[in-house]
Motif scaffolding. Structure first.
Motif, PDB file in Angstrom:
ATOM      1  N   UNK A  46     -11.629  -8.580   4.321  1.00  0.00           N
ATOM      2  CA  UNK A  46     -10.552  -8.098   5.165  1.00  0.00           C
ATOM      3  C   UNK A  46     -11.027  -7.022   6.134  1.00  0.00           C
ATOM      4  N   UNK A  47     -11.982  -6.212   5.675  1.00  0.00           N
ATOM      5  CA  UNK A  47     -12.347  -5.019   6.442  1.00  0.00           C
ATOM      6  C   UNK A  47     -13.173  -5.309   7.690  1.00  0.00           C
ATOM      7  N   UNK A  48     -13.816  -6.472   7.724  1.00  0.00           N
ATOM      8  CA  UNK A  48     -14.606  -6.828   8.900  1.00  0.00           C
ATOM      9  C   UNK A  48     -14.016  -8.083   9.522  1.00  0.00           C
ATOM     10  N   UNK A  49     -13.609  -7.996  10.771  1.00  0.00           N
ATOM     11  CA  UNK A  49     -13.008  -9.149  11.426  1.00  0.00           C
ATOM     12  C   UNK A  49     -13.728  -9.443  12.733  1.00  0.00           C
ATOM     13  N   UNK A  50     -13.779 -10.723  13.091  1.00  0.00           N
ATOM     14  CA  UNK A  50     -14.537 -11.123  14.282  1.00  0.00           C
ATOM     15  C   UNK A  50     -13.637 -11.789  15.328  1.00  0.00           C
ATOM     16  N   UNK A  51     -13.927 -11.499  16.578  1.00  0.00           N
ATOM     17  CA  UNK A  51     -13.340 -12.262  17.681  1.00  0.00           C
ATOM     18  C   UNK A  51     -14.491 -13.015  18.323  1.00  0.00           C
ATOM     19  N   UNK A  52     -14.360 -14.326  18.418  1.00  0.00           N
ATOM     20  CA  UNK A  52     -15.476 -15.140  18.885  1.00  0.00           C
ATOM     21  C   UNK A  52     -15.438 -15.376  20.382  1.00  0.00           C
TER      22      UNK A  52
END
Lengths: 544, 313
Positions: A366-372
């Motif tokens: 949950x703590x690391x999220x990516x936008x591609x």
């Protein structure tokens, strides 16, 4: 001969190309007129959908069947190609007018050798015998500065790099010395150093032969670098046209002004001194080695990342810049544990996650999220935007109503209508989709947001808005952001700190001001030197 | 490359083992006693028992299996219960018609379906395309024996152009051989043509959207060159794959077609062997078909390298 003594190689007069019924507008191109003179490079600039490529394909007679030129003339050395039949067009292609394309990776036939592919041009259009053709091909391969022409002749496209393939395309296009070269975003898919070389090559070759070039681009850096004259297009209409210097420094039209001021400056903003924030993420000698195991053969080992030490604090943006294959995305994926690092440590807060088992890792996801990068392909086309955003939080135990309430709030945060949650991705534009992707990432309430080339696929004006949005969100939520990009201008504008990567290693790491202002590493220097239009301060218009 | 071939040949061993076990068990676990078939309708149960003992069918299953496998490894495929010959002799006699049928079918099917598929792709949405695709659905759905009997009725009985049935060895009379091959290979081709033309159309359509096709057109090449030199060669790999897989259809189709046209080939041998519960013959024929299938697909895989330089083993 006209009064000025120069007869244009290409003259487009009142060209209108109609779109099929049901499109968002009736014409792809509407009443566009311009000329290209011998030895001149004319840039057609515009955002996606402006009709710039349509014009290029109309000149070549390669328009998709759905699009029809309905009025106007295209004169190639005085001959109207719109009136020419298919046989005549074939004769003209590659002899009088040639075209090179955006994607050198896919523009060459993968199952024919490069020599054969150039040879086809000669055997189709000339009476030369095999020996003469071969000599001519080797000569042109030399002229486009490919090393060892003999070897390149026999090579297949997949054995060459992107830059080399684009040189093959240029060789193929210019082997019969056409009067007009159409270049459709020829450097967009290339790395910045390769781009600089290809731009230089095109300029040299066309100056030498007096070729007229119609150069299509969306990049004002490239325009500043190469164009003699510029035509700005919007929604199929010619907004304004003039000498490069005039358009860039004294644009007459509001749209041109907006477009040029959206180009991020390569001089970094002053971000203030480093605050004593909490470290959100730290890597220690992070490494990723890919090894292809073969049964009888020696294993192939690729070191995609070596000894990467980085740290990001709350409220800070760290940029990783580098060319393709430098390992920047590998590092991002290791940090998010989308792939497993092979060496070193990744600390998320105080927790080491590089070696953690998948089961234990789950609460930390949950703590690391990516936008591609590509907002068109990173969303599931069959679920609504609302479902797309709430899927993650609900997976971590949030009730549906709460998740939906959060999604509505986030839609406001990214400045989209909260009532559009029940719509599907195809009903949004690229920029809107990227905002939705950001909202999705934020819905997880991450500590670290990774943006992997998140604005690279966007038009410059949209890119500016998304960058501003990202920066605003970072400030408001005091978020740590890891920003992966190949675009130095973007990095200069959004990053507090910058790590420059090359061949899997971080070669330079420091504050954006320091790295951009006084680069120490040779590779960084070369990278900056290659940035197109670096001497031009876009958006500082002279008062007329 | 050599490496690859060796590995693939080694991989035949497990495939054949599975096939051998499967065939062996299938034959013994399904009802039907070869001894009863051999003994005939008026035999007593004692006589049947005798025959069973002679054939070794009273041994435990695994002993029978071990005996069979060890004799195969020594190159002995056993003796047919029914034909009173060694299986090897039997197959040698019957292989020519089947080989001829398969080869004629393959040549005919590929030379029709590939151009048709390419043309259908090039004229996507045209009348020609729709007719071809319609026929391919028909070709898939109509059973081989129906097509066979229809062809016999029209060309052999009504028009009298071709013989109804039978086989002439290629060495004996070439024209007679050809005359008798036309209808069977036409029959067997139908399904194959349907399959390959569809796949050819699909993969050429996909390739036609590629950037390098646009480049080829931008070079001023004619449509024919673009289509044949640039599109077809890039579309070749999926087409070849389907041709390889289609060999299985061919084998299955041969059984029916040979029966319809009275060709004394392996297909008919298989049917006769199955009906008379001729275990050694059935087992050997099926093993042989498996080897042929695996080897042909290996050859197909190797042929990819001729069409696509990116494929290297």
């Amino acid at each position: 001969m006209s009064a000025t003594g120069v007869k244009p190689v290409l003259e487009v007069r009142d060209l209108t190309v109609s779109l099929p019924a049901g499109a968002d507008r009736p014409h792809a191109v509407e009443k566009v007129s311009f000329t290209v003179n011998p030895g001149e490079i004319v840039c057609l600039v515009g955002e996606s959908g402006s009709g710039k490529s349509v014009i290029a394909f109309t000149v070549m007679g390669l328009l998709a069947k759905a699009l029809k030129p309905t009025s106007g003339e295209i004169l190639l050395e005085g001959e109207n190609v719109l009136a020419a039949n298919e046989d005549r067009l074939r004769e003209l292609r590659c002899t009088r007018m040639s075209m090179i394309f955006q994607e050198p990776m896919t523009a060459l036939n993968p199952v024919m050798s490069c020599g054969e592919q150039i040879d086809e041009v000669l055997s189709t259009h000339t009476q030369l015998d095999a020996g003469e053709r071969r000599a001519k091909i080797l000569a042109i391969l030399g002229r486009v500065k490919l090393p060892e022409p003999e070897r390149i002749y026999a090579s297949y496209p997949h054995q060459l790099s992107g830059g080399q393939r684009q040189r093959i395309m240029i060789a193929m296009a210019l082997v019969l010395d056409p009067v007009l070269l159409i270049a459709d975003e020829p450097t967009t898919a290339l790395d910045v150093t390769t781009q600089a070389e290809i731009l230089k090559l095109i300029a040299e070759l066309q100056a030498g032969q007096g070729t007229g070039v119609l150069f299509i681009t969306h990049d004002f850096g490239v325009v500043a670098e190469i164009a003699h004259r510029v035509a700005v297009l919007r929604w199929g209409q010619l907004v304004e046209m003039g000498p490069t210097e005039q358009i860039l420094s004294r644009p007459g039209h509001g749209y041109t002004k907006m477009l040029i001021s959206s180009v991020p400056s390569i001089t970094p903003q002053h971000r203030g001194v480093r605050k004593d924030g909490i470290t959100v993420l730290r890597t220690e000698k992070l490494g990723k080695t890919y090894s292809g195991k073969a049964f009888f053969q020696k294993a192939r080992v690729v070191k995609a990342a070596i000894d990467v030490d980085l740290d990001i604090r709350k409220g800070e943006t760290l940029g990783i810049v580098g060319e393709s294959g430098s390992g920047k995305s590998t590092v991002a994926r290791c940090i998010a544990r989308l792939i497993d690092p092979t060496e070193g440590k990744v600390f998320l807060g105080d927790t080491e996650i590089a070696t953690m088992s998948v089961g234990k890792l789950r609460p930390h996801r949950r703590k690391v999220q990516i936008v591609f990068q590509d907002p068109y392909r990173s969303m599931n086309p069959r679920i609504t935007v609302g479902e797309f955003i709430i899927e993650g939080p609900m997976n971590f135990g949030l009730r549906k109503e709460e998740a939906l309430a959060r999604a509505r709030k986030l839609m406001e945060t990214v400045r989209l209508d909260p009532n559009s949650l029940d719509r599907y991705p195809h009903q949004f534009s690229g920029g809107q989709r990227q905002r939705i992707c950001i909202a999705r990432a934020l819905a997880m309430e991450p500590e670290l947001l990774i943006a992997d080339e998140a604005v690279s696929a966007l038009d410059v004006s949209v890119q500016k808005q998304v960058l501003e949005l990202l920066d605003e969100i970072r400030q408001r939520l005091n978020l740590a952001v890891l920003f992966i990009t190949h675009d130095l201008r973007v990095a200069a504008q959004i990053c507090d700190y910058v790590a420059v990567m090359s061949k899997g290693r971080v070669v330079e790491y420091g504050s954006a001001e320091q790295v951009f202002g006084a680069p120490r590493d040779d590779y960084t220097k070369a990278l900056f030197a290659a940035a197109p239009g670096r001497h031009w301060e876009f958006g500082k218009f002279a008062t007329a | 490359m050599l490496d690859f071939i060796v590995r693939r040949l080694i991989a035949i061993v497990p495939v054949l083992t599975v096939v051998a076990v499967f065939v062996f068990l299938m034959l013994r676990l399904t009802p039907g006693d070869p001894a009863a078939v051999i003994a005939g309708d008026n035999a007593t149960s004692d006589q049947i028992d005798d025959i069973r003992a002679k054939l070794g069918l009273n041994e435990p299953l695994w002993t029978q299996f071990a005996i069979w496998i060890s004799s195969i490894l020594q190159g002995d495929f056993g003796e047919s219960y029914f034909f009173k010959k060694t299986v090897a002799e039997l197959i040698a006699q019957r292989v020519e018609p089947t080989l001829a049928l398969a080869t004629c079918t393959l040549i005919f099917a590929v030379s029709v379906s590939v151009p048709v598929g390419v043309l259908a792709a090039y004229r996507q949405g045209s009348m020609f395309d729709r007719v071809v695709m319609g026929f391919s659905v028909l070709g898939f759905s109509v059973p081989g024996f129906v097509i066979g009997y229809c062809l016999i009725y029209v060309f052999a009985i009504e028009l009298g152009w071709l013989p109804v049935q039978g086989y002439t060895r290629i060495g004996v009379n070439f024209w007679g051989f050809l005359e008798r091959m036309v209808l069977p290979s036409l029959t067997l081709s139908v399904g194959f043509i349907a399959l390959i033309s569809r796949i050819t159309r699909a993969s050429v359509l996909e390739v036609l959207n590629e950037d390098y096709i646009r480049t080829a057109r931008a070079k001023g090449l004619s449509n024919r060159v673009v289509l044949m030199r640039h599109a077809l060669r890039n579309a070749a790999v999926p087409i070849l794959t389907v041709i390889g897989l289609g060999i299985a259809i061919l084998i299955g189709g041969a059984v029916i077609t040979e029966s319809v046209f009275g060709l004394p080939g392996l297909g008919r041998l298989t049917v006769e062997a199955v009906l008379s519960r001729d275990f050694p013959t059935i087992q050997t024929v099926i093993l042989m078909f498996s080897v042929v299938y695996v080897v042909i697909n290996l050859l197909i895989d190797i042929s990819y390298t001729l069409f696509d330089p990116r494929i290297r083993y």
